[in-house]
Design a protein around this motif. Structure first.
Motif, PDB file in Angstrom:
ATOM      1  N   LEU A  78       0.879  -1.296   0.186  1.00 17.14           N
ATOM      2  CA  LEU A  78      -0.021   0.179  -0.076  1.00 17.14           C
ATOM      3  C   LEU A  78       0.815   1.206   0.084  1.00 17.14           C
ATOM      4  CD1 LEU A  78      -2.944  -0.942   2.473  1.00 17.14           C
ATOM      5  CD2 LEU A  78      -3.336  -0.331  -0.041  1.00 17.14           C
ATOM      6  N   ARG A  79       2.168   1.219   0.801  1.00 15.89           N
ATOM      7  CA  ARG A  79       2.793   2.563   0.634  1.00 15.89           C
ATOM      8  C   ARG A  79       3.831   2.604  -0.428  1.00 15.89           C
ATOM      9  NH1 ARG A  79       2.132   0.985   6.390  1.00 15.89           N
ATOM     10  NH2 ARG A  79       1.452   2.677   7.717  1.00 15.89           N
ATOM     11  N   HIS A  80       4.294   1.318  -0.913  1.00 18.06           N
ATOM     12  CA  HIS A  80       5.605   1.564  -1.562  1.00 18.06           C
ATOM     13  C   HIS A  80       5.649   0.767  -3.095  1.00 18.06           C
ATOM     14  CE1 HIS A  80       7.471   3.077   1.942  1.00 18.06           C
ATOM     15  NE2 HIS A  80       7.257   1.970   2.637  1.00 18.06           N
ATOM     16  N   SER A  81       4.438   0.005  -3.258  1.00 19.88           N
ATOM     17  CA  SER A  81       4.293  -0.735  -4.572  1.00 19.88           C
ATOM     18  C   SER A  81       4.277   0.347  -5.583  1.00 19.88           C
ATOM     19  CB  SER A  81       3.569  -1.931  -4.498  1.00 19.88           C
ATOM     20  OG  SER A  81       3.220  -2.275  -5.891  1.00 19.88           O
ATOM     21  N   ALA A  82       5.169   0.405  -6.646  1.00 19.97           N
ATOM     22  CA  ALA A  82       4.830   1.210  -7.881  1.00 19.97           C
ATOM     23  C   ALA A  82       3.848   0.566  -8.817  1.00 19.97           C
ATOM     24  CB  ALA A  82       6.498   1.467  -8.640  1.00 19.97           C
ATOM     25  N   ARG A  83       3.731  -0.532  -8.983  1.00 21.24           N
ATOM     26  CA  ARG A  83       2.754  -1.214  -9.710  1.00 21.24           C
ATOM     27  C   ARG A  83       1.323  -0.881  -9.317  1.00 21.24           C
ATOM     28  NH1 ARG A  83       2.241  -6.493 -10.344  1.00 21.24           N
ATOM     29  NH2 ARG A  83       3.672  -6.830  -8.667  1.00 21.24           N
ATOM     30  N   VAL A  84       1.147  -0.978  -7.643  1.00 19.75           N
ATOM     31  CA  VAL A  84      -0.045  -0.800  -7.402  1.00 19.75           C
ATOM     32  C   VAL A  84      -0.436   0.603  -7.311  1.00 19.75           C
ATOM     33  CG1 VAL A  84      -1.508  -0.735  -5.196  1.00 19.75           C
ATOM     34  CG2 VAL A  84       0.017  -2.753  -5.784  1.00 19.75           C
ATOM     35  N   ARG A  85       0.529   1.695  -7.156  1.00 18.52           N
ATOM     36  CA  ARG A  85       0.090   3.115  -7.085  1.00 18.52           C
ATOM     37  C   ARG A  85       0.092   3.451  -8.462  1.00 18.52           C
ATOM     38  NH1 ARG A  85       0.535   7.149  -4.172  1.00 18.52           N
ATOM     39  NH2 ARG A  85       1.297   5.903  -2.318  1.00 18.52           N
ATOM     40  N   ASN A  86       0.590   3.106  -9.438  1.00 20.06           N
ATOM     41  CA  ASN A  86       0.468   3.368 -10.808  1.00 20.06           C
ATOM     42  C   ASN A  86      -0.825   2.936 -11.550  1.00 20.06           C
ATOM     43  OD1 ASN A  86       3.108   4.685 -11.463  1.00 20.06           O
ATOM     44  ND2 ASN A  86       3.994   2.692 -12.009  1.00 20.06           N
ATOM     45  N   ALA A  87      -1.240   1.640 -11.255  1.00 20.49           N
ATOM     46  CA  ALA A  87      -2.668   1.148 -11.694  1.00 20.49           C
ATOM     47  C   ALA A  87      -3.696   1.877 -10.883  1.00 20.49           C
ATOM     48  CB  ALA A  87      -2.760  -0.397 -11.129  1.00 20.49           C
ATOM     49  N   ALA A  88      -3.550   2.249  -9.487  1.00 22.01           N
ATOM     50  CA  ALA A  88      -4.678   2.861  -9.158  1.00 22.01           C
ATOM     51  C   ALA A  88      -4.973   4.638  -9.589  1.00 22.01           C
ATOM     52  CB  ALA A  88      -4.614   2.767  -7.558  1.00 22.01           C
ATOM     53  N   ILE A  89      -3.697   5.229  -9.792  1.00 17.02           N
ATOM     54  CA  ILE A  89      -3.594   6.599 -10.386  1.00 17.02           C
ATOM     55  C   ILE A  89      -3.896   6.685 -11.628  1.00 17.02           C
ATOM     56  CG2 ILE A  89      -2.313   8.582 -10.717  1.00 17.02           C
ATOM     57  CD1 ILE A  89      -0.838   7.794  -8.145  1.00 17.02           C
ATOM     58  N   THR A  90      -3.835   5.611 -12.422  1.00 15.51           N
ATOM     59  CA  THR A  90      -4.059   5.493 -13.998  1.00 15.51           C
ATOM     60  C   THR A  90      -5.486   5.403 -14.219  1.00 15.51           C
ATOM     61  OG1 THR A  90      -1.701   5.049 -14.392  1.00 15.51           O
ATOM     62  CG2 THR A  90      -3.495   4.845 -16.274  1.00 15.51           C
ATOM     63  N   ALA A  91      -6.055   4.417 -13.342  1.00 14.48           N
ATOM     64  CA  ALA A  91      -7.327   4.090 -13.597  1.00 14.48           C
ATOM     65  C   ALA A  91      -8.516   5.259 -13.622  1.00 14.48           C
ATOM     66  CB  ALA A  91      -7.906   3.029 -12.499  1.00 14.48           C
ATOM     67  N   LYS A  92      -9.363   5.027 -14.634  1.00  7.88           N
ATOM     68  CA  LYS A  92     -10.194   5.851 -14.691  1.00  7.88           C
ATOM     69  C   LYS A  92     -11.423   5.742 -13.451  1.00  7.88           C
ATOM     70  CE  LYS A  92      -9.034   8.308 -18.252  1.00  7.88           C
ATOM     71  NZ  LYS A  92      -8.952   9.704 -18.229  1.00  7.88           N
ATOM     72  N   ALA A  93     -11.615   4.487 -13.131  1.00  3.71           N
ATOM     73  CA  ALA A  93     -12.522   4.060 -12.165  1.00  3.71           C
ATOM     74  C   ALA A  93     -11.874   2.678 -11.377  1.00  3.71           C
ATOM     75  CB  ALA A  93     -13.862   3.412 -12.672  1.00  3.71           C
ATOM     76  N   VAL A  94     -11.796   2.763  -9.963  1.00  2.00           N
ATOM     77  CA  VAL A  94     -11.451   1.702  -9.078  1.00  2.00           C
ATOM     78  C   VAL A  94     -12.682   1.331  -8.377  1.00  2.00           C
ATOM     79  CG1 VAL A  94      -9.902   0.729  -7.361  1.00  2.00           C
ATOM     80  CG2 VAL A  94      -8.903   2.281  -9.193  1.00  2.00           C
ATOM     81  N   PHE A  95     -12.996   0.003  -8.088  1.00  2.49           N
ATOM     82  CA  PHE A  95     -13.910  -0.413  -7.271  1.00  2.49           C
ATOM     83  C   PHE A  95     -13.387  -1.429  -6.291  1.00  2.49           C
ATOM     84  CE2 PHE A  95     -15.120  -2.468 -11.160  1.00  2.49           C
ATOM     85  CZ  PHE A  95     -15.416  -3.876 -10.757  1.00  2.49           C
ATOM     86  N   CYS A  96     -13.870  -1.224  -4.909  1.00  4.96           N
ATOM     87  CA  CYS A  96     -13.387  -2.127  -4.148  1.00  4.96           C
ATOM     88  C   CYS A  96     -14.430  -2.897  -3.560  1.00  4.96           C
ATOM     89  CB  CYS A  96     -12.895  -1.115  -2.959  1.00  4.96           C
ATOM     90  SG  CYS A  96     -11.317  -0.313  -3.063  1.00  4.96           S
TER      91      CYS A  96
END
Length: 420
Positions: free
Chosen positions: A183-201
């Motif tokens: 949650l704090r340091h993964s570049a892949r997670v952050r890039n996917a979350a920021i790039t996404a037009k929509a995220v649902f949990c």
């Protein structure tokens, strides 16, 4: 008919696991894809429909029986290196799954790029696995990117570690640590979350974690929903029928329920149906004999889903003391069967159960959890009319938890994203 199909928006979906014959991740993939295909022209890339990566026997069998179901299934065959890591995942340690899955997702990206050259997709959707640590790489495509349902970001509460075996203790300590790291340091997670037009949990807890650590706002859409709705309740009889279902292991915490039952005064107006097998079953069976609960516990073992539903249909109250579960299928099945539930107030149960449809147990200390379980069980034994009212409320809540609602939410996201 052809003109209607051609007017549907084309959606590209990555669903690593998909099968019409299985639950868990396979069911998540299947339910979303099959139901969304009524409204969209779906192409789904998948990697397994069976016991391991690359096993697609179930999908091949399905496609032979249903060759024209309206979905284009693209099997992304794992290469030799991916298969090697998957073999190590199954034979050495599950820690190797991340390596095999990450490499396979790179193959998915390459496949998606090829498909995109020939099709005009409105968006791409990373569907499963739902674990937040594995967002894949489809966010790198020049397409609007949707990610979800996303889950698995919540830690196991510290109060449960003293009741875990050494292996599960270490495994969950590692899981908690890696959750915080990703949650704090993964570049892949952050890039996917920021790039996404929509995220649902998948749960409100996952939504809160994404807001806190990634500053990304998410909508809550469960990975599973109610499919079949019951019309009428079964009135509670003289003997209240409780039901528990799942793997008899430390995570499902049947032992906590036993501790609560041992606190009850001697009374014969209840019966507990236990459905499932697992590593601590024999220990709990011996414990039931010692505590003289065995005559009121029916051990059904591992049975087919139809039998699970039959047993639940005849029950009165579902009990789920799991210490780690997102949106367990059995909880939604309890809603389908018109059963109020007793569960720990965390993860999916926190979102699903209301005061009108069940009992949520506060997660403070182990002693308080056991005490509250015993209190709720006693309440059910002494208040049959209230239990029946809860059953009626469960039937009303079914409509709010139905797949139609979840699909409407996803379709609204699709429409918003594809028009931006």
């Amino acid at each position: 008919m052809t003109s209607q199909i051609s007017q549907k928006k084309k959606i590209l979906i990555a669903a690593y696991a998909i099968s019409p014959y299985s639950g868990s991740e396979f069911g998540v993939g299947w339910n979303f894809v099959s139901k969304l295909s009524e409204f969209y022209d779906i192409t789904v890339m998948y990697g397994t429909s069976g016991v391991c990566m690359g096993n697609r026997d179930a999908m091949l069998a399905y496609l032979q029986s249903q060759p024209a179901d309206g979905v284009k299934y693209v099997y992304v065959e794992p290469n030799a290196l991916v298969r090697l890591f998957d073999w190590m995942n199954r034979s050495v340690t599950p820690l190797f799954f991340s390596f095999s899955y990450m490499l396979w997702q790179r193959q998915v990206l390459a496949t998606a790029k090829k498909l995109k050259k020939n099709e005009d997709y409105s968006l791409v959707h990373q569907l499963n696995t739902i674990g937040f640590r594995h967002p894949g790489f489809l966010w790198k495509l020049d397409l609007p990117y949707v990610w979800g349902p996303v889950g698995g970001s919540s830690d196991l509460n510290d109060i449960f570690f003293p009741i875990l075996s050494k292996g599960n203790y270490l495994r969950n300590k590692l899981r908690n640590w890696t959750n915080r790291y990703f949650l704090r340091h993964s570049a892949r997670v952050r890039n996917a979350a920021i790039t996404a037009k929509a995220v649902f949990c998948a749960t409100s807890a996952d939504r809160d974690n994404f807001r806190r650590f990634l500053n990304v706002d998410c909508q809550v859409i469960r990975e599973n929903s109610v499919l079949n709705m019951k019309d009428a309740i079964k009135p509670t009889g003289a003997q209240v029928q409780f039901v528990w279902a799942g793997s008899v292991d430390e995570r499902k915490a049947l032992n906590l329920l036993f501790s609560a039952l041992e606190q009850l005064p001697s009374r014969s107006d209840w019966c507990l149906h236990v459905i499932g097998d697992g590593p601590i079953k024999s220990m709990l069976q011996a414990r039931a004999v010692v505590s003289e609960l065995d005559k009121q516990i029916l051990w059904h073992g591992q049975v087919q889903r139809e039998e699970v539903l039959r047993i639940m249909r005849e029950a009165d109250v579902h009990i789920m003391p799991s210490i780690m579960d997102s949106n367990p299928t059995v909880l939604l099945e309890a809603f389908e069967m018109g059963l109020p539930s007793i569960a720990l107030d965390q993860f999916g149960a926190h979102d699903l159960i209301t005061a009108e449809t069940g009992f949520k147990v506060s997660v403070n200390t182990l002693e308080e959890i056991v005490e509250q379980l015993a209190q709720h069980i006693t309440f059910c034994l002494d208040n049959h009319a209230t239990v029946d009212l809860m059953k009626t409320n469960v039937l009303l809540r079914q409509k709010e938890l139905h797949w139609d609602i979840s699909l409407r939410q996803v379709r609204d996201l699709y429409e918003k994203v594809s028009h931006e």
